[in-house]
Write a protein that holds these residues in place. Structure first.
Motif, PDB file in Angstrom:
ATOM      1  N   UNK A  64     -25.119  97.389  44.155  1.00  0.00           N
ATOM      2  CA  UNK A  64     -24.280  96.300  43.664  1.00  0.00           C
ATOM      3  C   UNK A  64     -24.611  95.031  44.429  1.00  0.00           C
ATOM      4  N   UNK A  65     -24.426  93.909  43.766  1.00  0.00           N
ATOM      5  CA  UNK A  65     -24.713  92.604  44.349  1.00  0.00           C
ATOM      6  C   UNK A  65     -23.442  91.767  44.332  1.00  0.00           C
ATOM      7  N   UNK A  66     -23.156  91.148  45.479  1.00  0.00           N
ATOM      8  CA  UNK A  66     -21.961  90.323  45.622  1.00  0.00           C
ATOM      9  C   UNK A  66     -22.353  88.892  45.964  1.00  0.00           C
ATOM     10  N   UNK A  67     -21.495  87.954  45.563  1.00  0.00           N
ATOM     11  CA  UNK A  67     -21.694  86.545  45.883  1.00  0.00           C
ATOM     12  C   UNK A  67     -20.330  85.885  46.036  1.00  0.00           C
ATOM     13  N   UNK A  68     -20.297  84.787  46.757  1.00  0.00           N
ATOM     14  CA  UNK A  68     -19.070  84.010  46.856  1.00  0.00           C
ATOM     15  C   UNK A  68     -18.836  83.301  45.534  1.00  0.00           C
ATOM     16  N   UNK A  69     -17.579  83.142  45.197  1.00  0.00           N
ATOM     17  CA  UNK A  69     -17.225  82.504  43.931  1.00  0.00           C
ATOM     18  C   UNK A  69     -15.806  81.970  44.033  1.00  0.00           C
ATOM     19  N   UNK A  70     -15.286  81.574  42.927  1.00  0.00           N
ATOM     20  CA  UNK A  70     -13.913  81.113  42.865  1.00  0.00           C
ATOM     21  C   UNK A  70     -13.453  81.099  41.425  1.00  0.00           C
ATOM     22  N   UNK A  71     -12.161  81.132  41.244  1.00  0.00           N
ATOM     23  CA  UNK A  71     -11.590  80.936  39.913  1.00  0.00           C
ATOM     24  C   UNK A  71     -11.114  79.499  39.878  1.00  0.00           C
ATOM     25  N   UNK A  72     -11.732  78.694  39.048  1.00  0.00           N
ATOM     26  CA  UNK A  72     -11.419  77.270  38.943  1.00  0.00           C
ATOM     27  C   UNK A  72     -10.270  77.108  37.960  1.00  0.00           C
TER      28      UNK A  72
END
Length: 197
Positions: A64-72
């Motif tokens: 699995x691959x993870x990244x930083x993100x956000x809900x705008x």
């Protein structure tokens, strides 16, 4: 206990030779984990993790691959914004709520029907809910393939669609009504884990 917990160890692959033999039965996923994940890592766009069998460290069970993100939320229509912010007390004027993005998740076709995908999601949830986590993270999000079986998998694991309908999401993504919507944005609110503890 889960199969992963009882029989596997997690590692971070550093080159494509460590990924040999992983076949998820999906050409796109297989190609990503065979080579693209290393370019993502090098450019600090995502980090890939794998579980391998303890009894045979050449056998990769899942990746699995993870990244930083956000809900705008500032870009969401009011009804959708209220849905995402429903359990956030004393709402501040945040435009984004911190999230981790599951960029890719794949289970080897040799280990299907063993609930490994659900085990990985559970691991990710508690990993980012853990008090030793290095950053704040309220949500886990995923752009899930817009297929009934994929959406049902995430729903069984507590994820919800941000948008109620394909039409709402197309509008949000600035797509025409007749365009194909390949993925659906889904989220899991990590604060719900506090209720379980």
């Amino acid at each position: 206990m889960s199969f992963l917990q009882d029989n596997c160890s997690m590692f971070v692959p550093s080159n494509s030779s460590e990924m040999l033999g992983l076949s998820c039965g999906d050409e796109d996923l297989d190609s990503f984990f065979a080579s693209d994940c290393f370019a993502y890592s090098k450019q600090l766009l995502g980090k890939t993790y794998c579980y391998k069998l303890d009894s045979d460290d050449k056998t990769i069970v899942c990746a699995f691959t993870l990244a930083n993100a956000g809900i705008r939320v500032s870009d969401l229509p009011n009804s959708r914004k209220k849905k995402v912010e429903a359990d956030i007390p004393h709402i501040k004027s945040l435009k984004d709520y911190p999230a981790v993005l599951i960029g890719r998740i794949g289970v080897s076709k040799d280990f299907r029907s063993m609930h490994i995908g659900s085990d990985v999601l559970e691991y990710i949830k508690y990993w980012f809910f853990d008090s030793n986590n290095k950053t704040g993270c309220r949500f886990v999000i995923v752009d899930a393939y817009n297929e009934p079986s994929t959406k049902a998998f995430y729903e069984r694991n507590g994820f919800k669609t941000v948008f109620s309908t394909d039409a709402q999401e197309k509008e949000y993504r600035h797509l025409d009504a007749d365009d194909h919507l390949g993925t659906r944005l889904m989220y899991f609110d990590l604060i719900s884990l506090a209720e379980d503890n």
